[in-house]
Design an enzyme around this catalytic site. Structure first.
Site, short mmCIF file in Angstrom:
data_model
loop_
_atom_site.label_atom_id
_atom_site.label_comp_id
_atom_site.label_asym_id
_atom_site.label_seq_id
_atom_site.Cartn_x
_atom_site.Cartn_y
_atom_site.Cartn_z
N LYS A 1 2.41 -2.75 9.81
CA LYS A 1 2.78 -1.33 9.65
C LYS A 1 1.92 -0.44 10.56
O LYS A 1 2.43 0.42 11.25
CB LYS A 1 2.57 -0.88 8.18
CG LYS A 1 3.29 -1.75 7.17
CD LYS A 1 3.01 -1.33 5.74
CE LYS A 1 1.56 -1.41 5.31
NZ LYS A 1 1.00 -2.77 5.22
N ARG B 1 -5.30 -8.41 -2.64
CA ARG B 1 -4.44 -7.33 -2.12
C ARG B 1 -2.97 -7.75 -2.14
O ARG B 1 -2.09 -6.94 -2.43
CB ARG B 1 -4.87 -6.97 -0.69
CG ARG B 1 -6.20 -6.23 -0.65
CD ARG B 1 -6.84 -6.27 0.73
NE ARG B 1 -6.06 -5.64 1.77
CZ ARG B 1 -6.22 -5.87 3.06
NH1 ARG B 1 -7.14 -6.72 3.49
NH2 ARG B 1 -5.46 -5.26 3.95
N ARG C 1 -8.16 -10.18 12.29
CA ARG C 1 -8.03 -8.78 12.73
C ARG C 1 -9.42 -8.15 12.96
O ARG C 1 -10.36 -8.38 12.21
CB ARG C 1 -7.30 -7.95 11.68
CG ARG C 1 -7.30 -6.46 12.00
CD ARG C 1 -6.34 -5.67 11.16
NE ARG C 1 -6.67 -5.68 9.75
CZ ARG C 1 -5.97 -5.06 8.83
NH1 ARG C 1 -4.88 -4.41 9.16
NH2 ARG C 1 -6.33 -5.12 7.56
N ARG D 1 -12.99 -5.57 8.82
CA ARG D 1 -12.96 -4.78 7.58
C ARG D 1 -13.49 -5.59 6.40
O ARG D 1 -13.23 -6.78 6.28
CB ARG D 1 -11.51 -4.34 7.29
CG ARG D 1 -11.16 -3.03 7.94
CD ARG D 1 -9.69 -2.68 7.87
NE ARG D 1 -9.05 -2.87 6.58
CZ ARG D 1 -7.77 -2.56 6.33
NH1 ARG D 1 -7.03 -2.03 7.31
NH2 ARG D 1 -7.24 -2.76 5.16
N ARG E 1 2.34 3.78 -2.70
CA ARG E 1 1.88 2.41 -2.91
C ARG E 1 2.24 1.90 -4.31
O ARG E 1 1.98 0.76 -4.63
CB ARG E 1 0.37 2.46 -2.77
CG ARG E 1 -0.34 1.20 -2.47
CD ARG E 1 -0.26 0.84 -1.04
NE ARG E 1 -1.32 -0.04 -0.64
CZ ARG E 1 -1.90 0.02 0.54
NH1 ARG E 1 -1.54 0.92 1.41
NH2 ARG E 1 -2.82 -0.85 0.85
P1 AP5 Z 1 -1.71 -4.31 11.06
O1 AP5 Z 1 -0.75 -3.54 11.89
O2 AP5 Z 1 -3.12 -3.82 11.00
O3 AP5 Z 1 -1.12 -4.52 9.58
P2 AP5 Z 1 -0.91 -3.51 8.39
O4 AP5 Z 1 0.42 -3.79 7.78
O5 AP5 Z 1 -1.16 -2.09 8.82
O6 AP5 Z 1 -2.04 -4.04 7.40
P3 AP5 Z 1 -3.19 -3.33 6.57
O7 AP5 Z 1 -4.08 -4.39 6.08
O8 AP5 Z 1 -3.86 -2.21 7.33
O9 AP5 Z 1 -2.39 -2.72 5.42
P4 AP5 Z 1 -2.87 -2.50 4.04
O10 AP5 Z 1 -1.65 -1.89 3.53
O11 AP5 Z 1 -3.38 -3.58 3.21
O12 AP5 Z 1 -4.22 -1.65 4.27
P5 AP5 Z 1 -4.51 -0.10 4.11
O13 AP5 Z 1 -5.49 0.27 5.13
O14 AP5 Z 1 -3.25 0.69 3.95
O15 AP5 Z 1 -1.69 -5.83 11.58
C1 AP5 Z 1 -2.52 -6.82 11.00
C2 AP5 Z 1 -2.98 -7.83 12.08
O16 AP5 Z 1 -1.83 -8.53 12.58
C3 AP5 Z 1 -3.62 -7.17 13.31
O17 AP5 Z 1 -4.65 -8.00 13.77
C4 AP5 Z 1 -2.49 -7.09 14.35
O18 AP5 Z 1 -2.98 -7.15 15.67
C5 AP5 Z 1 -1.65 -8.31 13.99
N1 AP5 Z 1 -0.22 -8.07 14.19
C6 AP5 Z 1 0.47 -6.92 13.93
N2 AP5 Z 1 1.77 -7.08 14.21
C7 AP5 Z 1 1.92 -8.37 14.63
C8 AP5 Z 1 3.06 -9.14 15.03
N3 AP5 Z 1 4.30 -8.60 15.07
N4 AP5 Z 1 2.85 -10.44 15.38
C9 AP5 Z 1 1.59 -10.98 15.35
N5 AP5 Z 1 0.48 -10.30 14.98
C10 AP5 Z 1 0.65 -9.01 14.60
O19 AP5 Z 1 -5.20 -0.07 2.65
C11 AP5 Z 1 -6.49 -0.62 2.42
C12 AP5 Z 1 -6.93 -0.29 1.01
O20 AP5 Z 1 -7.00 1.15 0.84
C13 AP5 Z 1 -5.99 -0.74 -0.13
O21 AP5 Z 1 -6.22 -2.09 -0.50
C14 AP5 Z 1 -6.35 0.27 -1.23
O22 AP5 Z 1 -7.56 -0.10 -1.87
C15 AP5 Z 1 -6.59 1.55 -0.47
N6 AP5 Z 1 -5.36 2.36 -0.33
C16 AP5 Z 1 -4.70 2.68 0.82
N7 AP5 Z 1 -3.62 3.42 0.55
C17 AP5 Z 1 -3.60 3.58 -0.79
C18 AP5 Z 1 -2.71 4.25 -1.69
N8 AP5 Z 1 -1.61 4.89 -1.23
N9 AP5 Z 1 -2.97 4.20 -3.01
C19 AP5 Z 1 -4.06 3.57 -3.50
N10 AP5 Z 1 -4.94 2.91 -2.71
C20 AP5 Z 1 -4.70 2.92 -1.36
#
Ligand code: AP5
Length: 215
Positions: free
Chosen positions: A13, A171, A127, A160, A88
């Site tokens: 994403k 997660r 990552r 991270r 979420r």
């Molecule tokens: P990447 O693009 O970084 O993936 P992503 O889907 O953005 O993954 P995240 O881990 O950032 O999402 P998340 O939802 O768990 O974390 P968030 O920060 O929102 O890609 C991942 C890897 O794959 C990279 O190395 C990339 O290079 C590679 N890649 C990408 N596309 C590829 C492809 N097509 N092919 C091959 N490789 C690829 O949340 C973190 C924490 O914050 C949560 O656990 C929670 O505690 C808190 N939080 C955040 N939002 C909320 C909310 N709304 N409510 C409550 N808590 C929240």
């Protein structure tokens, strides 16, 4: 257009939001990036959020809803934006619907990145993310030009705290229990599109654009 990006951790994403945001000028509103910035600043919000994030749990709704509501009021959001990581759970989705009813805004599309859990462990353990701008890299599939340095802004790349395998599994469990129902919420009102997130980044970008009706 206002676009909601849904999908499990590591489904890509953030990668796609950054690509299309740079191209279209619709900012990426990532609650995860905002919370990590609050932790880095040492703010009260960051202090309260950190324990939940390190455990792979969701941060309480009241903290996140206020954070995103304030961000959506900024002038750069006027032409549309990507919501990355929000809503979420169903309570957040309902709060967003209510907020948009009041402001006269509307979600154009919710896009679900579909990919099996087994693919995600390797993506996340490999990552490395920029501490400053959040751009994601991968040690094997998308290494930075200079080790440890962000290609986009020169910031430091970090592993991270929640990208350890034990936390990733928590997660994923939280995603299936609390976030997956949000897809059904948007499917009911006909806003949901699904894309195959196992493809390489270029193909995923094409699929996302097709889902949004842009080229
Ligand atoms: P990447 O693009 O970084 O993936 P992503 O889907 O953005 O993954 P995240 O881990 O950032 O999402 P998340 O939802 O768990 O974390 P968030 O920060 O929102 O890609 C991942 C890897 O794959 C990279 O190395 C990339 O290079 C590679 N890649 C990408 N596309 C590829 C492809 N097509 N092919 C091959 N490789 C690829 O949340 C973190 C924490 O914050 C949560 O656990 C929670 O505690 C808190 N939080 C955040 N939002 C909320 C909310 N709304 N409510 C409550 N808590 C929240």
């Amino acid at each position: 257009m206002i676009v909601v990006l849904l999908g499990p951790p590591g489904s890509g994403k953030g990668t796609q939001a950054k690509r299309l945001s740079a191209e279209r000028g619709w900012p990426q509103l990532s609650t995860g990036d905002m919370l990590r910035a609050a932790i880095t600043r040492g703010s009260e919000l960051g202090r309260r959020a950190k324990g939940f994030m390190d455990q792979g749990q969701l941060v309480p709704d009241e903290l996140v809803i206020d954070l995103i509501t304030e961000r959506m009021k900024q002038p750069d959001c006027g032409r549309g934006f990507f919501l990355d990581g929000f809503p979420r759970n169903l309570a957040q989705a309902e709060a967003l619907t209510k907020r948009f009813e009041q402001s006269g805004q509307e979600i154009g599309r919710a896009v679900l990145f579909e990919i099996a859990d087994e693919e995600l462990i390797g993506r996340l353990t490999g990552r490395r993310s920029c501490e400053k701008c959040g751009t994601p890299f991968h040690l094997a599939s998308k290494p930075p030009r200079r080790p440890g340095v962000c290609d986009a802004c020169g910031g430091k790349l970090v592993h991270r705290d929640d990208d350890r395998e034990d936390v990733i599994r928590k997660r994923l469990a939280v995603y299936h229990a609390q976030t997956a129902p949000v897809a059904a919420f948007y499917e009911r009102d006909g806003r949901l599109a699904r894309i195959d997130a196992l493809d390489g980044p270029e193909q995923v970008e094409r699929s996302l654009k097709r889902a949004l009706g842009i080229s």
